[in-house]
Design a protein around this motif. Structure first.
Motif, mmCIF file in Angstrom:
data_model
loop_
_atom_site.group_PDB
_atom_site.id
_atom_site.type_symbol
_atom_site.label_atom_id
_atom_site.label_comp_id
_atom_site.label_asym_id
_atom_site.label_seq_id
_atom_site.Cartn_x
_atom_site.Cartn_y
_atom_site.Cartn_z
ATOM 1 N N TYR A 437 35.975 34.214 55.386
ATOM 2 C CA TYR A 437 35.218 35.198 56.161
ATOM 3 C C TYR A 437 35.880 36.557 56.024
ATOM 4 O O TYR A 437 37.100 36.697 56.219
ATOM 5 N N LYS A 438 35.087 37.570 55.696
ATOM 6 C CA LYS A 438 35.610 38.923 55.511
ATOM 7 C C LYS A 438 34.755 39.884 56.315
ATOM 8 O O LYS A 438 33.525 39.883 56.193
ATOM 9 N N LYS A 441 33.726 43.206 53.207
ATOM 10 C CA LYS A 441 33.880 42.518 51.914
ATOM 11 C C LYS A 441 34.207 43.488 50.785
ATOM 12 O O LYS A 441 34.963 43.174 49.876
ATOM 13 N N THR A 444 37.865 44.534 51.197
ATOM 14 C CA THR A 444 38.730 43.389 50.941
ATOM 15 C C THR A 444 38.896 43.175 49.449
ATOM 16 O O THR A 444 39.958 42.804 48.962
ATOM 17 N N GLY A 451 40.169 36.150 52.094
ATOM 18 C CA GLY A 451 39.623 35.634 53.351
ATOM 19 C C GLY A 451 40.223 34.297 53.747
ATOM 20 O O GLY A 451 39.624 33.569 54.541
#
Length: 491
Positions: A437-438, A441, A444, A451
């Motif tokens: 889960y980010k 995104k 990241t 994640g």
């Protein structure tokens, strides 16, 4: 469903009805027959007195003093006015009658005749018009020619009947109250074993098999046998249901485990394929570009090779983290609990992260120099600290600050890692601990995040059975975890 009455209530009603019926019958008999019974007995008493006088006349003992005393005593005891006199009105013997009445009775007495048959005596009822009182009267000639006159008032009988009825009424009320109470007590005592078995069956219906029937009432044989059979039934049901529960729990565990494995497999394949799609595409694209520019300048070739190596390194780190997380979640990774100083561990992670922090123009602050001894798996706790600090560096604002601090409690220490920056959206707070889960995104992807780091933190802290979490602040985000604290005196 029609409401049913309890057995004790029904028995109480039945016994009470029988009591009321008996009392009612006696009440009716008392009111309708008691007076007649009293009159009947009074006539018998008068007849007995008459026989006594008649026998004395036959034996010529009317003038005997002994007979006179017995006669008067009999009349007084039976409340009878009686007198024996001759045809001239001279009293021979008297009970309680006034002499003045004799002369008024001579005319009537002279018309009476002797009767040897006591059943055909001249016994009549007369009413005194002046007083309104009714009397039973015997006016008869004796065998010796003398006359006997006897009377007794019916008012005394009626008064006795009235008193008897009032007393009976009071007794009836008392009998009804006592009878109903006794009926209730008797019914309760008789049905207590049945109530106990009813309660036992109710608890059995709710699968409470600790309840047992104990015969404390010295019940009838049938009830005792029934109670013992219910105990046997309870024990058999308990054993059967226990076996079913064990089998059901095993089945549920197997089903749940299979579902979890299937879900983990699907999630793993989905997340891994998603995470690998981008680096594989980059590697493929840059490999093709490298092939096309193989004869070009060396700088371009080096750039293409660096991108391919960087993406390969990211995939390698992600796979290693996945393997580590998998070991943590399936329980195959066992904690090696030791007692260690937390401060050097945190200091070492900060030192190794300084280059990354400088690259992101972030400053790391940690001012603790004292020893803080804790209990845990030192290598896994180091991984938690590394993930927190790495996460803080990657999400810290340019030129921002990362602060590592302790909060000391009586039995534990809380390690907090704060970074300046944007708070985590509320909708994402509960999900940041999930694999892959980010929150951001795109960002990241910039620093190579997969994640997985926070999922590893969650797994490690749950293995330690210690708290962890995240707190949003106005100017940043704080991640924390707790460890058991060793007091300095015990070091």
């Amino acid at each position: 469903m029609k409401k049913k009455k309890t057995l004790s209530t029904q028995l109480t009603f039945v016994i009470s009805f029988i009591v009321l019926l008996i009392v009612g019958v006696f009440w009716m008999a008392n009111n309708t027959l008691l007076e007649k019974y009293y009159v009947y007995n009074k006539e018998k008493e008068m007849l007995a007195v008459y026989k006594m006088v008649d026998l004395a006349a036959k034996n010529d003992k009317l003038s005997d003093d002994t007979f006179a005393v017995a006669f008067e005593k009999k009349c007084v005891g039976a409340n009878i006015d009686a007198v024996v006199f001759n045809k001239y009105g001279k009293v021979i013997i008297e009970g309680t009658t006034d002499n003045q009445e004799i002369f008024q009775l001579l005319l009537e007495a002279s018309m009476s005749s002797y009767s040897a048959d006591y059943n055909n005596l001249n016994m009549t009822r007369q009413k005194d018009k002046r007083l309104g009182t009714e009397y039973i009267i015997i006016n008869n000639r004796l065998i010796d020619g003398n006359f006997v006159y006897m009377k007794t008032p019916l008012e005394s009988i009626k008064e006795s009947v009235s008193i008897s009825n009032r007393f009976f009424a009071i007794g009836t009320v008392a009998a009804i109250v006592v009878g109903v109470f006794m009926a209730y007590i008797v019914a309760r005592n008789m049905t207590r074993p049945i109530r106990n078995m009813t309660e036992l069956s109710t608890r059995m219906a709710k699968l409470d098999f600790d309840a047992k029937y104990i015969d404390t009432e010295n019940s009838a044989k049938e009830l005792y046998v029934l109670g013992e059979h219910m105990n046997e039934l309870s024990q058999t049901l308990e054993q059967t249901i226990t076996r079913l529960k064990v089998a059901n729990n095993e089945l549920q565990r197997d089903i749940k485990k299979k579902e979890e494995i299937d879900e983990m497999r699907k999630e793993f394949l989905s997340n891994v394929s998603h995470e690998l799609k981008t680096p594989l595409a980059l590697i493929s694209g840059y490999a093709e570009g490298l092939k096309e520019v193989v004869n070009d300048d060396e700088e371009s070739r080096n750039f293409y090779c660096d991108v391919i190596m960087d993406e390969t390194d990211k995939m390698n780190r992600m796979v290693m983290k996945l393997l580590s997380l998998n070991h943590l979640e399936d329980g195959s990774d066992v904690l090696e609990m030791t007692r260690f100083d937390l401060t050097p561990l945190v200091r070492g992670v900060i030192d190794s992260s300084k280059l990354l922090a400088q690259k992101n123009e972030a400053a790391i602050e940690f001012d603790r120099t004292d020893s803080v001894y804790v209990s845990g798996d030192i290598y896994k706790i180091e991984e938690v600290v590394t993930n927190y600090i790495s996460n803080a560096i990657n999400h810290c604002t340019r030129g921002g600050t990362i602060t590592v601090s302790y909060s000391m409690y009586s039995d534990r220490v809380r390690v907090s890692v704060f970074n300046t920056g944007e708070p985590i959206p509320d909708k994402d707070i509960e999900n940041i601990w999930n694999k892959f889960y980010k929150v951001d995104k795109a960002r990241t992807r910039e620093y190579g995040g997969s994640g997985i780091g926070l999922s590893i933190v969650k797994a490690i802290m749950e293995l330690h059975h210690r708290g962890y979490g995240v707190i949003n602040h106005k100017d940043g985000v704080e991640f924390w975890f707790e460890l058991e604290l060793f007091i300095a005196n015990n070091q």
